[in-house]
Enzyme design. Structure first.
Site, PDB file in Angstrom:
ATOM      1  N   GLY A   1       0.839  -1.186   0.000  1.00  0.00           N
ATOM      2  CA  GLY A   1       0.000   0.000   0.000  1.00  0.00           C
ATOM      3  C   GLY A   1       0.875   1.237   0.000  1.00  0.00           C
TER       4      GLY A   1
ATOM      5  N   GLN B   1      -7.342  -3.094  -7.385  1.00  0.00           N
ATOM      6  CA  GLN B   1      -7.159  -4.488  -6.986  1.00  0.00           C
ATOM      7  C   GLN B   1      -8.495  -5.185  -6.743  1.00  0.00           C
ATOM      8  OE1 GLN B   1      -4.295  -4.731  -3.791  1.00  0.00           O
ATOM      9  NE2 GLN B   1      -2.598  -4.181  -5.137  1.00  0.00           N
TER      10      GLN B   1
ATOM     11  N   ASP C   1      -2.241  -6.853  16.681  1.00  0.00           N
ATOM     12  CA  ASP C   1      -2.732  -6.202  17.892  1.00  0.00           C
ATOM     13  C   ASP C   1      -3.155  -7.247  18.927  1.00  0.00           C
ATOM     14  OD1 ASP C   1      -2.779  -3.436  16.626  1.00  0.00           O
ATOM     15  OD2 ASP C   1      -4.147  -4.522  15.330  1.00  0.00           O
TER      16      ASP C   1
ATOM     17  N   ARG D   1      -0.080  -8.706  20.432  1.00  0.00           N
ATOM     18  CA  ARG D   1       0.531  -7.726  21.338  1.00  0.00           C
ATOM     19  C   ARG D   1      -0.197  -7.712  22.687  1.00  0.00           C
ATOM     20  NH1 ARG D   1       1.030  -2.943  16.723  1.00  0.00           N
ATOM     21  NH2 ARG D   1       3.203  -3.407  16.075  1.00  0.00           N
TER      22      ARG D   1
ATOM     23  N   HIS E   1      -7.810  -0.835  13.206  1.00  0.00           N
ATOM     24  CA  HIS E   1      -6.369  -1.021  13.412  1.00  0.00           C
ATOM     25  C   HIS E   1      -5.730   0.368  13.472  1.00  0.00           C
ATOM     26  CE1 HIS E   1      -2.366  -2.627  13.301  1.00  0.00           C
ATOM     27  NE2 HIS E   1      -2.094  -1.992  12.182  1.00  0.00           N
TER      28      HIS E   1
END
Length: 347
Positions: free
Chosen positions: A110, A133, A180, A183, A208
């Site tokens: 990206g 895409q 995440d 984590r 996110h």
């Protein structure tokens, strides 16, 4: 350019062998293939750590045309690894070619957020990429194709992609929230001093971004509630949440670069659990197209707790959302809606 390992009747590929050692072949495209996350992820994919040791991979490496020449070196390295599961490698810069008859799309590539760039500008750049895409997936991929969007802003990029690929069911589109989730799990394990496998069922709700909501209210440590074991609501309601929300920036500031192999590991975890299933009694966090569960507007790409089996997922229902949690839901929902509004303003 196409780099292929030729297959003969003496090949190791299973469907040429009487015992059918290798039972499945998947066409998998990785975009942003010239980047560091892809470089860390590809050995996991090709060694069977993602789709198992009985699944051959027909690999497509996609990147912007300026980078395609560099992908030749990556293809040569993959050849030199002599992965038994790697059936062939194709490289290219055109998603219409790379997505032909595709089974799995892992979209890491990206446009990065540059210093001083406003969110609207970032969405404008990435919107063009994911419109293109999405249309390519719609026109050329299998209707059963499974998609994981990694490139940020991952949730909204995934939404843009899905909007432009109506042939593919909504439930086949996901974005990466597993980093995440990992984590949060790791922080709970560190705080409580237990092995990581003793921590189950943390949740990441929402976007996110720094508005995500890491929720421990329903998780356990060695079978006991996380809040009971840690017994520090001040920490769990503030420092813990902020640490997980801002972990990416912490890593960037500490090592001078963004997360790489932890992101690659999260991609592998996401796909492996989606394919093979979550353990009994456990869930994971995935960004998916909302069906309206928990009051999240239908159509938003939102991180939920899910259970998985056979490349399908189910949202975990019946979780109580208290007032503290609802406030954080509202914040992350608003941000996702604002991102959609900003994107629409670029059209």
């Amino acid at each position: 350019d196409v780099y292929k390992r030729q297959v003969s009747t003496q090949s190791t590929w299973g469907y040429y062998k009487p015992n059918n050692m290798y039972s499945t072949t998947l066409k998998v495209c990785v975009s942003g293939a010239g980047g560091q996350i892809a470089y860390s992820f590809l050995p996991m994919l090709c060694s069977g750590q993602v789709f198992g040791d009985k699944t051959c991979i027909e690999l497509r490496l996609l990147d912007i045309p300026q980078v395609v020449e560099n992908l030749k070196g990556l293809a040569l390295e993959l050849q030199d690894c002599a992965f038994p599961l790697l059936k062939d490698v194709q490289i290219g810069g055109d998603p219409n070619e790379m997505f032909k008859d595709l089974d799995v799309a892992i979209l890491i590539g990206g446009f990065p957020r540059l210093k001083g760039m406003e969110r609207r500008d970032l969405l404008d750049k990435n919107g063009k990429i994911f419109i293109t895409q999405g249309q390519a997936l719609n026109n050329h991929a299998k209707s059963t194709c499974k998609i994981l969007v990694v490139a940020n802003p991952a949730n909204t990029n995934c939404w843009i992609l899905q909007q432009n690929a109506p042939k593919i069911p909504k439930q086949n589109f996901t974005c990466l929230m597993r980093l995440d989730h990992n984590r949060a799990t790791a922080q709970v394990a560190l705080k409580s001093g237990v092995p990581i496998q003793e921590v189950r069922n943390v949740i990441i709700w929402g976007n996110h971004s720094t508005t995500q909501y890491p929720d421990v209210n329903h998780g356990t440590i060695s079978g006991q509630p996380i809040r009971t074991v840690i017994n520090d609501d001040t920490y769990l309601n503030s420092d813990f949440i902020e640490r997980v929300q801002k972990r990416g920036a912490e890593i960037l500031n500490t090592r001078g670069n963004s997360s790489v192999f932890s992101a690659a590991k999260a991609v592998a975890d996401h796909l492996k659990d989606w394919c093979f299933g979550t353990p009994e009694g456990s869930w994971v966090s995935m960004g998916i197209v909302s069906d309206g569960s928990y009051g999240v507007p239908e159509g938003l790409v939102f991180s939920y707790p899910v259970t998985c089996k056979d490349f399908e997922y189910q949202i975990v229902q019946g979780i109580k959302i208290d007032e503290f949690s609802q406030q954080r839901f509202n914040t992350t929902i608003k941000e996702l809606q604002d991102e959609q509004t900003d994107f629409r303003s670029t059209l």
